[in-house]
Design a protein around this motif. Structure first.
Motif, PDB file in Angstrom:
ATOM      1  N   GLY A   1      32.855 -48.883 -21.760  1.00  0.00           N
ATOM      2  CA  GLY A   1      32.890 -49.671 -20.527  1.00  0.00           C
ATOM      3  C   GLY A   1      33.728 -48.984 -19.466  1.00  0.00           C
ATOM      4  N   ARG A   2      34.363 -49.790 -18.614  1.00  0.00           N
ATOM      5  CA  ARG A   2      35.091 -49.246 -17.450  1.00  0.00           C
ATOM      6  C   ARG A   2      36.543 -48.970 -17.805  1.00  0.00           C
ATOM      7  NH1 ARG A   2      32.561 -49.722 -12.595  1.00  0.00           N
ATOM      8  NH2 ARG A   2      34.466 -49.124 -11.540  1.00  0.00           N
ATOM      9  N   VAL A   3      37.071 -47.900 -17.256  1.00  0.00           N
ATOM     10  CA  VAL A   3      38.494 -47.610 -17.482  1.00  0.00           C
ATOM     11  C   VAL A   3      39.043 -46.759 -16.330  1.00  0.00           C
ATOM     12  CG1 VAL A   3      38.176 -45.470 -18.832  1.00  0.00           C
ATOM     13  CG2 VAL A   3      40.126 -46.961 -19.322  1.00  0.00           C
ATOM     14  N   ASP A   4      40.318 -47.002 -16.005  1.00  0.00           N
ATOM     15  CA  ASP A   4      41.025 -46.152 -15.041  1.00  0.00           C
ATOM     16  C   ASP A   4      41.744 -45.052 -15.828  1.00  0.00           C
ATOM     17  OD1 ASP A   4      40.200 -47.738 -13.015  1.00  0.00           O
ATOM     18  OD2 ASP A   4      42.165 -48.659 -12.606  1.00  0.00           O
ATOM     19  N   LEU A   5      41.765 -43.865 -15.280  1.00  0.00           N
ATOM     20  CA  LEU A   5      42.393 -42.752 -16.002  1.00  0.00           C
ATOM     21  C   LEU A   5      43.176 -41.874 -15.034  1.00  0.00           C
ATOM     22  CD1 LEU A   5      42.503 -40.977 -18.706  1.00  0.00           C
ATOM     23  CD2 LEU A   5      40.650 -39.656 -17.656  1.00  0.00           C
ATOM     24  N   ASP A   6      44.417 -41.555 -15.422  1.00  0.00           N
ATOM     25  CA  ASP A   6      45.192 -40.543 -14.695  1.00  0.00           C
ATOM     26  C   ASP A   6      45.015 -39.222 -15.448  1.00  0.00           C
ATOM     27  OD1 ASP A   6      46.977 -38.817 -13.594  1.00  0.00           O
ATOM     28  OD2 ASP A   6      48.632 -40.263 -13.450  1.00  0.00           O
ATOM     29  N   SER A   7      44.205 -38.347 -14.877  1.00  0.00           N
ATOM     30  CA  SER A   7      43.907 -37.074 -15.550  1.00  0.00           C
ATOM     31  C   SER A   7      44.598 -35.916 -14.827  1.00  0.00           C
ATOM     32  CB  SER A   7      42.381 -36.868 -15.600  1.00  0.00           C
ATOM     33  OG  SER A   7      42.002 -36.016 -16.649  1.00  0.00           O
ATOM     34  N   SER A   8      45.687 -36.230 -14.105  1.00  0.00           N
ATOM     35  CA  SER A   8      46.321 -35.178 -13.303  1.00  0.00           C
ATOM     36  C   SER A   8      47.071 -34.161 -14.161  1.00  0.00           C
ATOM     37  CB  SER A   8      47.260 -35.787 -12.254  1.00  0.00           C
ATOM     38  OG  SER A   8      48.217 -36.606 -12.881  1.00  0.00           O
ATOM     39  N   ALA A   9      47.452 -34.532 -15.383  1.00  0.00           N
ATOM     40  CA  ALA A   9      48.176 -33.571 -16.228  1.00  0.00           C
ATOM     41  C   ALA A   9      47.213 -32.631 -16.937  1.00  0.00           C
ATOM     42  CB  ALA A   9      49.032 -34.304 -17.253  1.00  0.00           C
ATOM     43  N   SER A  10      45.969 -33.063 -17.133  1.00  0.00           N
ATOM     44  CA  SER A  10      44.976 -32.206 -17.781  1.00  0.00           C
ATOM     45  C   SER A  10      43.575 -32.756 -17.532  1.00  0.00           C
ATOM     46  CB  SER A  10      45.221 -32.128 -19.292  1.00  0.00           C
ATOM     47  OG  SER A  10      44.136 -31.478 -19.920  1.00  0.00           O
ATOM     48  N   SER A  11      42.681 -31.885 -17.116  1.00  0.00           N
ATOM     49  CA  SER A  11      41.282 -32.288 -16.935  1.00  0.00           C
ATOM     50  C   SER A  11      40.648 -32.670 -18.269  1.00  0.00           C
ATOM     51  CB  SER A  11      40.490 -31.137 -16.317  1.00  0.00           C
ATOM     52  OG  SER A  11      40.471 -30.031 -17.220  1.00  0.00           O
ATOM     53  N   GLN A  12      41.262 -32.227 -19.360  1.00  0.00           N
ATOM     54  CA  GLN A  12      40.672 -32.489 -20.682  1.00  0.00           C
ATOM     55  C   GLN A  12      40.652 -33.974 -21.030  1.00  0.00           C
ATOM     56  OE1 GLN A  12      42.910 -29.890 -23.276  1.00  0.00           O
ATOM     57  NE2 GLN A  12      41.788 -28.064 -22.642  1.00  0.00           N
TER      58      GLN A  12
END
Ligand SMILES: O=C(O)C1=C[C@@H](OP(=O)(O)O)[C@@H](O)[C@H](O)C1
Ligand SMILES: C=C(OP(=O)(O)O)C(=O)O
Length: 428
Positions: free
Chosen positions: A165-176
């Motif tokens: 489903g839907r989720v917010d993600l902070d991917s600033s430390a790694s694109s992985q």
């Protein structure tokens, strides 16, 4: 003659102008994505010309622990889909080594089985960021016990599937982190919709690679700015051919610029999502000639080149080799936009500032990069901090600095077990 003594390798000096051709092994990033997607597919995938190195063996081992077996073929591996692990309630382990792709891409797969899976690896992987990914997986329905550490070791308690489903993600430390959710998305009941929050993720080409490979396996993927959507889908791709690794090719490209002469990299793809392709533009800006034809890329340099200011946010994994190359520029350079490298195999900014300065270069560490001022360099030990790309960076220095003693050269086996031999052939 590779000249390794007491766990140190004396990097060879380039004599006359270089005139060499190399083949580099398959892309780590493509190989490990192909293996993950193959495990999620509904029929076996023949992965051809994959990288065979520590990181890719760890990925195959992780997938085997999760129930996806693989068989060696004449030119790669046949990877079977995930089966059942070994029965409800069983426990199994996944060994991460220091492979970011294994640590970030495989926990989501463990949510699909019935076992409790413990994830752990080298000391270094325990220090690398992963908490935002674990938090997002929990939001999508996963049960993960990390003892409050937000880092390995942690256990994923599989419940036979994930809602998604839907989720917010902070991917600033790694694109992985983002790639991990997208790669597993087709297997989630509702697919996945990820909205990026926080700073921009680094390594944009690796995100494009994830989207491209999902599509090649038959997934439906959409991107609208900072929002990504992957539909639930049955994946399939009977055969996947892996491109040569252009980040592994980086030191060879740099060799033509630094050493002068021509280096040809066979098999350089005409179209690719790999970040290393950006090097063609860089070396041209530095005054070298880069020619791409059906057989690969030829780079011809003269050994003299100007300094340059670079934001490497999108191609961060190239930083160690580029920093080493810029030590020989004729004017100062700067590298910025790569604060996330502090969470790579080691803190690469501190390691590079320490080791390059240790051999005489004028290097200042910035919060998000390095300033490099040309200065006469001298030989000495170059510590590598169990980081493959520091071995590659040291090799570039050795082209023009006699007596660069590269500590623990085998650590390059993370992505290129035959690097030392291949490099020595280049220079001889
Ligand atoms: O997805 C991938 O295959 C990779 C993404 C990048 O990671 P970061 O975004 O953490 O830099 C890159 O540096 C790493 O070598 C491989
Ligand atoms: C950052 C890197 O690796 P990893 O896949 O472990 O993140 C890298 O190869 O430069």
């Amino acid at each position: 003659m590779t000249n390794i003594r007491d766990d140190h390798w004396t990097a060879p000096v380039a004599g006359a102008s270089l005139d060499a051709a190399v083949r580099v092994p398959g892309s780590k990033s493509i190989t490990n994505r192909a293996y993950v997607l193959a495990a999620l597919a509904s029929a076996p995938t023949r992965v051809r010309h994959p990288l065979d190195s520590r990181d890719t063996r760890l990925m195959l081992g992780a997938l085997a622990s999760l129930g996806a077996r693989s068989e060696e073929t004449i030119d790669g591996f046949l990877v079977h889909p995930l089966g059942t692990i070994s029965g409800r309630g069983d426990e199994t382990t996944v060994t991460l080594g220091n492979a970011g792709t294994v640590a970030r891409f495989t926990p989501a797969l463990a949510t699909l089985g019935d076992a409790s899976v413990q994830f752990d690896g080298d000391d270094a992987i325990r220090r690398r960021p992963i908490d935002p990914l674990l938090a997002a997986l929990r939001k999508l329905g996963a049960r993960i016990d990390d003892g409050g550490r937000g880092a390995p070791p942690f256990t994923v308690h599989g419940t036979g599937g994930l809602r998604g489903g839907r989720v917010d993600l902070d991917s600033s430390a790694s694109s992985q982190f983002l790639s991990a959710l997208l790669l597993a998305g087709p297997a989630f009941e509702q697919g996945v919709t990820v909205r990026l929050v926080g700073g921009a993720p680094p390594s944009e080409p690796h995100i494009a690679m994830t989207l491209d490979m999902l599509r090649r396996f038959g997934a439906t993927v959409e991107r609208s700015g900072t929002e990504f959507h992957v539909e639930p889908a049955k994946l399939s791709c009977p055969e996947y051919v892996v491109e040569p690794d252009l980040s592994t090719a980086a030191p060879f490209v740099a060799a033509a610029v630094v050493g002068g002469g021509t280096v040809r990299v066979h098999g350089w793809p005409k179209q690719t999502t790999q970040p290393g392709d950006w090097l063609r533009g860089l070396v041209t800006e530095l005054g070298a000639k880069a020619t791409l034809d059906d057989d690969g890329l030829s780079v011809t340099g003269g050994g003299a080149f100007p300094g340059i200011d670079l934001d490497l946010h999108e191609v961060g994994e190239l930083t160690p080799v580029i920093a080493a190359m810029l030590c020989f520029a004729e004017s100062p350079s700067s590298i910025t936009g790569v604060a996330h490298l502090r969470g790579h195999e080691t803190d690469r900014l501190t390691a590079l500032a320490t080791e390059l300065s240790g051999l005489g270069a004028g290097v200042t560490e910035l919060e998000d990069g390095l300033e490099i001022t040309p200065a006469p360099m001298h030989g000495g030990v170059f510590h590598t901090y169990e980081d493959h790309r520091l071995v590659m960076a040291a090799a570039v220095l050795g082209l023009r600095v006699p007596g660069v003693l590269v500590e623990d050269p085998e650590t390059v086996g993370k992505t290129f077990p035959k690097f030392v031999e291949t490099w020595s052939d280049l220079v001889s």
